[in-house]
Every structure is written in structure tokens, then in C-alpha cells.
Write an enzyme that holds these catalytic residues in place. Structure first.
Site, PDB file in Angstrom:
ATOM      1  CB  CYS A 166      -2.624   3.702   9.328  1.00  0.00           C
ATOM      2  SG  CYS A 166      -4.020   4.249  10.366  1.00  0.00           S
ATOM      3  NE  ARG A 205      -3.807   0.128   2.321  1.00  0.00           N
ATOM      4  CZ  ARG A 205      -4.636   0.474   3.286  1.00  0.00           C
ATOM      5  NH1 ARG A 205      -4.663  -0.229   4.426  1.00  0.00           N
ATOM      6  NH2 ARG A 205      -5.431   1.524   3.166  1.00  0.00           N
TER       7      ARG A 205
END
Length: 290
Positions: A237, A179
Site C-alpha cells: 500500500c 492512486r
């Protein structure tokens, strides 16, 4: 660096505290990113006396430009905490389904709200049951608390200050490497990372059972990412839940000034003008931004 002893509690310690003259308020904050809500787990069995609090709707504000889990409205949070029985200066213990993420976000939220007396149950509900401790299926209620929410107890980053920390401090991206590098993005509509952020996936500092390693091991891992005294440190995050666990880990490692970018990546990408970097290097955004 000194390591605080007021962050975590093990099941045996919590059981003893619950039998004491001043038992803590226990909050069940079990949560999943996808799937049945945590209340289903709570009704199937929970720590005796624990009160369920929903991370999505009670510990966070409505999703939107602020991200998927923005800060809650202080007045609304105060109502939730008082209904759960949280008292001014009174001890609170939070637990989740075992991965430690929701419990860490609850820990962070209470401390941000000015309530310092809060700990995370190590290993969560699975550790409690593995220790052979009692479980209840009866919904719990508490005498209303009197806590007053006073925002500002924990440092917070917005998009602008997150970019500053990435440039002149250490901004830790705790998402999986794929990611961070922009190879895949299963949740948000844009892949990549904030330019200058360093990648320390949560799996590198949290055990498979959701427990944090010893302070020395945490300190070494974050030092390898550039964290050192005197530098501004922040974490993000996808939506500020896993990163709250990073802030907890940084506290355990002796870095209590670490800030949470609450909106995290889900907030960063709401402005098409913000740059996006790709690849394994913290680097700069690619020539053709988005």
C-alpha cells in the site's frame, strides 16, 4: 483450502475470554494517518485492562528510506511487548478504532516477531461499545511479560522481491484506484504503481465497519485478481499498514503464505532508478520514466 479460526474474535467472545482463567493481553492500537494520536482516544475510554501501544513509534521503526512505517528494531519491540505484558505463548488481542488497519498491522507485527497467539477484535472499539460492554478511563498496566521477539514469523518483501512477485506471482496494490493509476497522490511525492502489480482497493474486501467478509467471498475476490495456489503472493500500500490488513484477509481466504512489502510505495519511490507504472493496467512503466 482450510480457513484458520485463530485470526479474529468478536466482542462477546473477547468478553468471555477476559473473564476466563487465562485472559488475553489486550492491546489498544488506535491510530490515524493524520490527526490526534491514538493515545488521546485511549485516555478518553478503552477496554478495561487494555494497554496502549503506538503504531508509529512502538510497532514501527523510524520513517526514512525504509518507508513511513518500516519494521521495528527487534530489541525495541521486545521491550514494548514485555512492558505491555505479552507472555511467551500467551494470548493477545489487538483492536483499533474500527477500520481494522492498525489492528491488522499489530497482528502482523506480533506474528512476524514469532508470537502466533494473537487475534484481531472484529469491529474494534466501536463494536465493543455497541455491544454494551464496559469501558474504562483508567490507564492500565500489566505485569511485565517475558516474550522473546524472534523475527521471521511472517514472510516479508523488500523492493527487489516485490518486483519479483509482480513479475512471476501476484503483487496486490490495495490503494485506491486513483492512486494506483497515478491520477493523484495525497501522501507520497511520486504517483503510480509498481509495474506488474494488480489493483484490489481495500474497499473491495473490507466492509465499511472494518470487518472482513466470509472466507469464501474473500477467496473469490482475490482469485479474480489472479491469486491461486502455487503462486507467490504479496501485498503493498502506501506504507505497509493497509496492506497488512490485506495479508490478514488473504490468511482468512486460505492463503497463509502471502507476504507483506513493509516499506510499500513509500520505500519503492526512494530509489529514482525503480520504474513507476501509470494507468489502470498492471503493465510496464511509461517510456519516460519519472
Amino acid at each position: 483450502m482450510s480457513v484458520p479460526d485463530d485470526l479474529l474474535v468478536d466482542p462477546t467472545g473477547l468478553a468471555a475470554a477476559l473473564a476466563s482463567a487465562e485472559p488475553p493481553i489486550v492491546l489498544d492500537v488506535r491510530w490515524r494517518l493524520v490527526g490526534p494520536p491514538g493515545r488521546t482516544d485511549y485516555l478518553a475510554g478503552h477496554l478495561p485492562g487494555a494497554v496502549f501501544v503506538d503504531l508509529d513509534t512502538e510497532l514501527s521503526g523510524p520513517p526514512g528510506e525504509g518507508g513511513r512505517h518500516p519494521l521495528p528494531d527487534p530489541a525495541a519491540l521486545q521491550r514494548v511487548l514485555r512492558a505491555a505484558g505479552v507472555r511467551t505463548g500467551g494470548p493477545v488481542v489487538v483492536y483499533d478504532g474500527g477500520d481494522g488497519m492498525a489492528a491488522a498491522r499489530a497482528w502482523w507485527t506480533l506474528r512476524w516477531a514469532g508470537h502466533a497467539e494473537v487475534r484481531v477484535l472484529e469491529g474494534g472499539f466501536p463494536a465493543w461499545t455497541a455491544a454494551g460492554l464496559p469501558v474504562s478511563t483508567e490507564p492500565s498496566s500489566s505485569r511485565p511479560g517475558d516474550v522473546t521477539v524472534r523475527p521471521g514469523g511472517m514472510p516479508v518483501l523488500d523492493a527487489g522481491s516485490a518486483a519479483e512477485v509482480a513479475a512471476d506471482g501476484v503483487l496486490v496494490d490495495v490503494r485506491a484506484a486513483a492512486r494506483y493509476q497515478g491520477e493523484t497522490e495525497p501522501v507520497d511525492p511520486v504517483a503510480g504503481h509498481i509495474p506488474g502489480a494488480v489493483n484490489v482497493p481495500a474497499t473491495e474486501y473490507v466492509g465499511a465497519d472494518g470487518r472482513l467478509p466470509a472466507a469464501e467471498a474473500l477467496r473469490a475476490r482475490f482469485a479474480a485478481a489472479g491469486v491461486r495456489p502455487g503462486l507467490r503472493v504479496g501485498a503493498y500500500c502506501g506504507s505497509g499498514v493497509t496492506a497488512a490488513q490485506a495479508v490478514l484477509a488473504l490468511h482468512r481466504a486460505g492463503c497463509p503464505g502471502a507476504a507483506l512489502y513493509v516499506g510499500s510505495w513509500s520505500n519503492w519511490i526512494t530509489d529514482p532508478g525503480r520504474p513507476v507504472a501509470l494507468g489502470a493496467d498492471p503493465g510496464d512503466p511509461p517510456p519516460a520514466e519519472r
